[in-house]
Design a protein around this motif. Structure first.
Motif, mmCIF file in Angstrom:
data_model
loop_
_atom_site.group_PDB
_atom_site.id
_atom_site.type_symbol
_atom_site.label_atom_id
_atom_site.label_comp_id
_atom_site.label_asym_id
_atom_site.label_seq_id
_atom_site.Cartn_x
_atom_site.Cartn_y
_atom_site.Cartn_z
ATOM 1 N N LEU A 29 68.923 -4.437 127.752
ATOM 2 C CA LEU A 29 68.332 -3.728 128.884
ATOM 3 C C LEU A 29 69.113 -2.448 129.194
ATOM 4 C CD1 LEU A 29 66.242 -3.899 131.288
ATOM 5 C CD2 LEU A 29 68.072 -4.982 132.572
ATOM 6 N N GLU A 32 68.436 0.129 126.242
ATOM 7 C CA GLU A 32 67.094 0.685 126.178
ATOM 8 C C GLU A 32 66.725 1.449 127.443
ATOM 9 O OE1 GLU A 32 64.107 -1.709 124.432
ATOM 10 O OE2 GLU A 32 65.330 -1.947 122.621
ATOM 11 N N ARG A 33 67.290 1.075 128.582
ATOM 12 C CA ARG A 33 67.072 1.855 129.800
ATOM 13 C C ARG A 33 67.708 3.241 129.678
ATOM 14 N NH1 ARG A 33 63.584 1.380 134.213
ATOM 15 N NH2 ARG A 33 63.146 -0.804 134.601
ATOM 16 N N TRP A 241 61.485 -4.539 130.854
ATOM 17 C CA TRP A 241 62.758 -3.845 131.065
ATOM 18 C C TRP A 241 63.266 -4.008 132.499
ATOM 19 C CZ3 TRP A 241 58.887 -2.119 127.917
ATOM 20 C CH2 TRP A 241 59.220 -1.939 126.571
ATOM 21 N N THR A 246 63.016 -10.211 132.735
ATOM 22 C CA THR A 246 63.593 -10.475 131.411
ATOM 23 C C THR A 246 64.273 -11.832 131.377
ATOM 24 O OG1 THR A 246 63.913 -8.111 130.972
ATOM 25 C CG2 THR A 246 65.281 -9.648 129.724
ATOM 26 N N PRO A 296 57.512 1.334 128.069
ATOM 27 C CA PRO A 296 58.959 1.453 127.872
ATOM 28 C C PRO A 296 59.487 2.727 128.514
ATOM 29 C CG PRO A 296 57.801 2.142 125.897
ATOM 30 C CD PRO A 296 56.751 1.642 126.850
#
Length: 311
Positions: A29, A32-33, A241, A246, A296
């Protein structure tokens, strides 16, 4: 075994099986954030599992193994960040390369360190019961008689949620992942944020690998992550996300794996290969169901080039 005991054991197994997924997914997380695609979660999990086993064997201390797992996971995260952020290597290729390298190196060194390639009976982390609460039916054994890493996970989910959505650090992280040029213009270092996020991702995935080796099975075997990093990635997408969603997605996949293990124990006339496939099938169905619905971070997978005017 009565129904209540069976149900309690099933819930406990579901929680335990979801823990390595949750650590890896929450680590992913952060990455990718910030805009860095992290297919390397599988390699980070496996590296952490091996490092924890090696550290526990060499030091004779389970916490030494845990510390080594976090360190090695962070190093793998640093490598992924260097390839993706500094060298601007394709992030998917970098992740796959790390996964293949981790599989090869852990197999090689485990055969040297453990002779057979499998560590036998590692020192494990024992459960700690909370007096007065652990005796509550169902909930007591599920929430208040667990090992320290599960308690840590219970704290991490609300902490990460607060960090992401209620602090300036979380705002900077999300800004870098959504529109890095605007963050850069506002004085936020895109490179620093992405490096930090990917290293944290590696540390947390390494911790998930340590749980797998030192708590869940108490030994190391080659390839023992067995695709859990990819399921963690699916849980991250399924959870859109967000830390809480999650974590619940990881719990769903853990419950599915616990279910297939119990179905096998019933000796039904079902080929076990189909049952082993069940968690992965559920992951695929979850992702198919979210097709077009889960958005995303806008800059995910896109390298940031300060000199460029285009993003």
């Amino acid at each position: 075994m009565d129904k209540l005991t069976f149900f309690t054991d099933y819930l406990s197994a579901s929680l335990r099986l979801s823990v390595p997924l949750a650590f890896a997914a929450l680590g992913g997380l952060f990455s990718e954030r910030s805009g860095v695609l992290n297919i390397a979660l599988e390699g980070m999990l496996l590296s952490g599992a091996f490092a924890s086993a090696a550290g526990a064997v060499l030091t004779g201390n389970v916490w030494g193994g845990m510390l080594l797992a976090i360190t090695v996971g962070g190093i793998v995260g640093l490598l992924h960040a260097y390839l993706c952020v500094t060298l601007r290597v394709d992030q998917l290729v970098s992740g796959l390369a790390i996964n293949l390298t981790a599989a090869g190196l852990t197999s090689f060194w485990s055969r040297i360190l453990f002779n057979s390639g499998q560590a036998q009976q590692l020192p494990g982390i024992q459960a700690i019961g909370i007096p007065g609460l652990q005796n509550i039916p169902i909930v007591g054994s599920l929430l208040f008689n667990q090992d320290p890493l599960i308690y840590l996970l219970f704290l991490l989910v609300p902490f990460i949620t607060y960090l992401l959505f209620r602090t300036s650090l979380g705002l900077s992280l999300r800004a870098v992942g959504e529109y890095p040029r605007a963050a850069d213009t506002a004085g936020v270092s895109v490179t620093l944020v992405r490096y930090t996020a990917v290293i944290i991702s590696g540390c947390m995935a390494g911790l998930g690998g340590a749980y797998l080796a030192l708590v869940h099975v108490k030994f190391f075997a080659e390839g023992m992550s067995a695709g859990k990093g990819f399921i963690a990635l699916a849980a991250l997408i399924f959870g859109r996300w967000h830390p809480v969603s999650t974590a619940f997605a990881c719990l769903l996949f853990g419950a599915t794996e616990a279910l297939q293990l119990r179905i096998q124990a019933f000796n039904l006339n079902i080929p076990y290969q189909f049952l082993v496939m069940l968690p992965y099938v559920i992951a695929l169905l979850a992702l198919i169901g979210l097709a077009g619905k889960s958005t995303p971070p806008a800059a995910l997978g896109i390298p940031y080039i300060p000199e460029s005017r285009e993003q």
